[in-house]
Design a protein around this motif. Structure first.
Motif, PDB file in Angstrom:
ATOM      1  N   GLU A   1       0.845  -1.191   0.000  1.00 25.61           N
ATOM      2  CA  GLU A   1       0.000   0.000   0.000  1.00 25.61           C
ATOM      3  C   GLU A   1       0.885   1.247   0.000  1.00 25.61           C
ATOM      4  O   GLU A   1       1.846   1.334   0.758  1.00 25.61           O
TER       5      GLU A   1
ATOM      6  N   ASN B   1      -7.369   2.155  -5.866  1.00 25.46           N
ATOM      7  CA  ASN B   1      -6.271   2.376  -4.913  1.00 25.46           C
ATOM      8  C   ASN B   1      -4.947   1.803  -5.413  1.00 25.46           C
ATOM      9  O   ASN B   1      -3.954   1.801  -4.700  1.00 25.46           O
ATOM     10  N   PHE B   2      -4.947   1.290  -6.653  1.00 18.19           N
ATOM     11  CA  PHE B   2      -3.708   0.812  -7.275  1.00 18.19           C
ATOM     12  C   PHE B   2      -3.779   1.156  -8.760  1.00 18.19           C
ATOM     13  O   PHE B   2      -4.582   0.591  -9.499  1.00 18.19           O
TER      14      PHE B   2
ATOM     15  N   SER C   1      -1.290  11.957  -3.886  1.00 13.31           N
ATOM     16  CA  SER C   1      -2.235  10.830  -3.864  1.00 13.31           C
ATOM     17  C   SER C   1      -1.837   9.804  -2.799  1.00 13.31           C
ATOM     18  O   SER C   1      -0.656   9.633  -2.494  1.00 13.31           O
ATOM     19  N   LYS C   2      -2.830   9.145  -2.247  1.00 16.16           N
ATOM     20  CA  LYS C   2      -2.565   8.108  -1.240  1.00 16.16           C
ATOM     21  C   LYS C   2      -2.544   6.711  -1.840  1.00 16.16           C
ATOM     22  O   LYS C   2      -2.232   5.745  -1.151  1.00 16.16           O
ATOM     23  N   CYS C   3      -2.885   6.586  -3.115  1.00 18.46           N
ATOM     24  CA  CYS C   3      -2.951   5.253  -3.710  1.00 18.46           C
ATOM     25  C   CYS C   3      -1.571   4.803  -4.186  1.00 18.46           C
ATOM     26  O   CYS C   3      -0.673   5.615  -4.404  1.00 18.46           O
TER      27      CYS C   3
ATOM     28  N   TYR D   1       0.917   3.092  -7.006  1.00 17.85           N
ATOM     29  CA  TYR D   1       0.907   3.064  -8.465  1.00 17.85           C
ATOM     30  C   TYR D   1       2.212   2.492  -9.003  1.00 17.85           C
ATOM     31  O   TYR D   1       3.260   2.541  -8.361  1.00 17.85           O
TER      32      TYR D   1
END
Length: 632
Positions: free
Chosen positions: A28, A181-182, A207-209, A211
């Motif tokens: 995450e 979220n990915f 961003s919190k996601c 990648y």
């Protein structure tokens, strides 16, 4: 927590194997750059992660809470829909919720039956709508489009009226807003101007996601990634840090592997010499020594791996036949336009020997047209252009014109440089990775990257002392960009380059010319120095009170994080102590069953008192554990 876990991945297409035993995890919040030469399987890996392809062997395990977003999943299908409405389709559930809320509001105002149920449903939907971002979804959609270069009029255009680049931007906007979220980002900066790339960088940084991004834009990778995956020789290698941090790590790893291999081979060769000598003597003792040394060789050879070859890369330099005079180019107040539309005016510049100058400016401002005007391909409407003594110009055209598509690579080179022998031509082309029968490929069948290498070959052989280059890295993979950058860095001539490659600009530029409709603004230094001075890209300074508040907030956050880390460490220690204490109490309780202790009042009393003491200490440990658990 791992969002995706990949184990022993193997992927084959017929007899071609792309991956072999690939294993990695993505956690995450991971921000990963995926790099590798063209054709190594980067996009195929993306399609495996989305489930579009199935691996030949191995497994891909997605976390049950993982939501994967991939740009190709967000294709624009309804060409009559406006750009804004197309982006809003990612919020279709919220739009449906909003419609139901309007219907419920109307029914409640009209005092329909089952009023309590209607109010209860309305309350639930209001909470859910706010929780999922319904109150801000329209503002976020508009903000994303503005950030990617759309103005209000373009947002209302039907998709059918948009260019290919604008449609790609729409897909990117939908991907960023889809709630995944990915994210899997495949060359996301390809159709973006500098302003849009800057916006995308800030979006991803905040961003919190997690990648995974494929990109040839090395500056973009440096700004947006903190981990690098390299796909090379059918395997994945993981490096800490961004692209710039990865480069020395890879060099060190390869050097270490080569040292281990060389030292082990040196030892094996030494032992083989001993074995040969012992066998020549052929006594029983000598035979045993030889057998012993052979076992050592077998053990060393068993785990010995020869470092794999690096992917083939261009290897060339840019030489100068004769140096020019000190003054290379003098431009005085030139202007250019097409029809009644002026493109730029009052452009003046001085270019001196050895300078490395980059021309920047927004898309459509006339950078390529300026180069062509300087070369005489376009005629300036006013002003004067004067070249210095002994200047010999070479031009790299980003559109890659000027070559006869009916010719082969070999024919193009032979016609351009008739004094070269066939062997010299083939040897030169090999340095640009055209080997064996590749030299007989028709130019019409070449990819953009291959055509770029043909143009670079001609530039090298021309031995020009003044190079005008228009987006020279556009069609090249990262390894080729590095090779070109190294060649330009060592070049002893003069450079005038139009480029969006900020990494290249940062590495080479000693001066930047920013083209505007009214002339040129001059900035000394590289791209970072330019950003610090150039107002449109400069972040506005926050008021002193806001800066102080931010600093205090940051300091408090650091203190809270430090306390939280200490609490977690203490909790872990407490759990160990509690376990040990419980084991001790159980052991003491069991000892009371021992005949020697149970038959003696004094010994039984001593054990009982010890149990009570340990029990009190255990309760204290539990209290501290509960108190700390509430703080983390």
């Amino acid at each position: 927590m791992a969002i995706v876990t990949v184990n022993g991945l193997c992927m084959e297409f017929g007899e071609q194997r792309l991956f072999d035993g690939m294993t990695f995890e993505i956690q995450e919040g991971d921000r990963i750059g995926l790099i590798g030469v063209n054709g190594c399987g980067k996009t195929t890996l993306f399609k495996l992660l989305t489930g579009e392809y199935y691996p030949t062997k191995g497994s891909i395990i997605l976390n049950k809470n993982a939501s994967v977003g991939y740009m190709e999943q967000h294709v624009c299908r309804n060409l009559e829909r406006s750009a804004y409405d197309e982006v809003m389709t990612v919020f279709h559930e919220l739009i449906e919720m909003e419609s139901e809320l309007e219907m419920l509001h109307s029914k409640i105002n009209n005092k329909c039956e089952n009023l309590d149920k209607l109010v209860e449903r309305q309350t639930f939907l209001n909470d859910e709508f706010a929780r999922r971002g319904g109150l801000t979804c329209r503002a976020r959609a508009r903000s994303a489009l503005l950030g990617l270069g759309f103005d209000d009029s373009q947002m209302n255009l039907p998709i059918s009226a948009l260019s290919g680049g604008q449609r790609a931007k729409l897909q990117l906007a939908k991907l960023l807003l889809c709630g995944a979220n990915f994210l899997l980002l495949d060359e996301p900066t390809n159709h973006l101007d500098t302003h849009s790339v800057e916006w995308l960088e800030e979006y991803l940084i905040n961003s919190k996601c997690a990648y995974l991004v494929i990109s040839h834009d090395r500056y973009f990778l440096d700004k947006t990634t903190s981990k690098t995956f390299e796909l090379e020789n059918k395997k994945m290698t993981v490096y800490k840090g961004n692209y710039t941090a990865y480069l020395p790590q890879k060099a060190e790893r390869r050097l270490s592997e080569q040292r281990v291999y060389d030292n082990t081979m040196k030892e094996i060769n030494r032992l083989e010499g001993i074995i040969e000598q012992q066998r020549r003597w052929n006594r029983e003792k000598n035979i045993k020594t030889a057998e012993s040394k052979q076992k050592v060789i077998d053990r060393l050879s068993e785990n010995l791996k020869k470092p794999e070859n690096l992917p083939a890369a261009m290897s060339f330099g840019l030489d100068v036949k004769n140096q020019s005079g000190e003054d290379v180019l003098m431009v005085d107040k030139i202007s250019l336009g097409f029809g009644n539309e002026p493109l730029f005016e009052n452009v003046s510049m001085e270019v001196h020997r050895g300078e490395k100058i980059f021309i920047l400016g927004p898309n459509g401002c006339g950078k390529t047209s300026l180069l062509r005007t300087l070369l005489g391909q376009y005629r300036a409407q006013s002003g004067r252009i004067k070249y210095g003594v002994g200047v010999k110009t070479g031009y790299y055209d980003q559109i890659q014109t000027g070559m006869d598509s009916e010719k082969t690579i070999f024919e193009e080179m032979a016609d351009s440089f008739p004094a070269m022998t066939n062997t010299e031509i083939r040897s030169t082309l090999a340095r640009f990775l055209f080997k064996n029968d590749d030299v007989f490929k028709p130019l019409s069948t070449l990819s953009g990257g291959e055509r770029a290498k043909v143009l670079l070959t001609k530039l090298m052989l021309g031995r020009f002392n003044f190079l005008l280059l228009d987006e020279p890295t556009n069609h090249l993979d990262i390894i080729s960009c590095e090779a070109l950058q190294d060649a330009l860095k060592e070049y002893e001539g003069t450079l005038l380059i139009v480029s969006h490659d900020r990494y290249l600009i940062n590495s080479l530029a000693d001066k930047i010319y920013y083209l505007t409709p009214k002339g040129i603004k001059i900035f000394e230094g590289n791209y970072d120095a330019f950003l610090a001075k150039f107002e449109p890209f400069k972040e506005p300074e926050k008021p002193a009170e806001e800066r102080a508040e931010k600093q205090t907030e940051y300091k408090n956050k650091k203190e809270r994080d430090a306390l939280r880390r200490k609490a977690k460490a203490r909790i872990a220690k407490l759990e160990t102590e509690i376990s040990e204490k419980e084991d001790l109490i159980n052991s003491l309780n069991e000892s009371l069953n021992d005949t020697e202790i149970s038959s003696s009042y004094e010994k039984a009393l001593e054990v009982t008192n010890r149990i009570e003491q340990e029990q009190r200490e255990l309760e204290n440990l539990y209290s501290e554990w509960e108190e700390l658990s509430e703080t983390v």
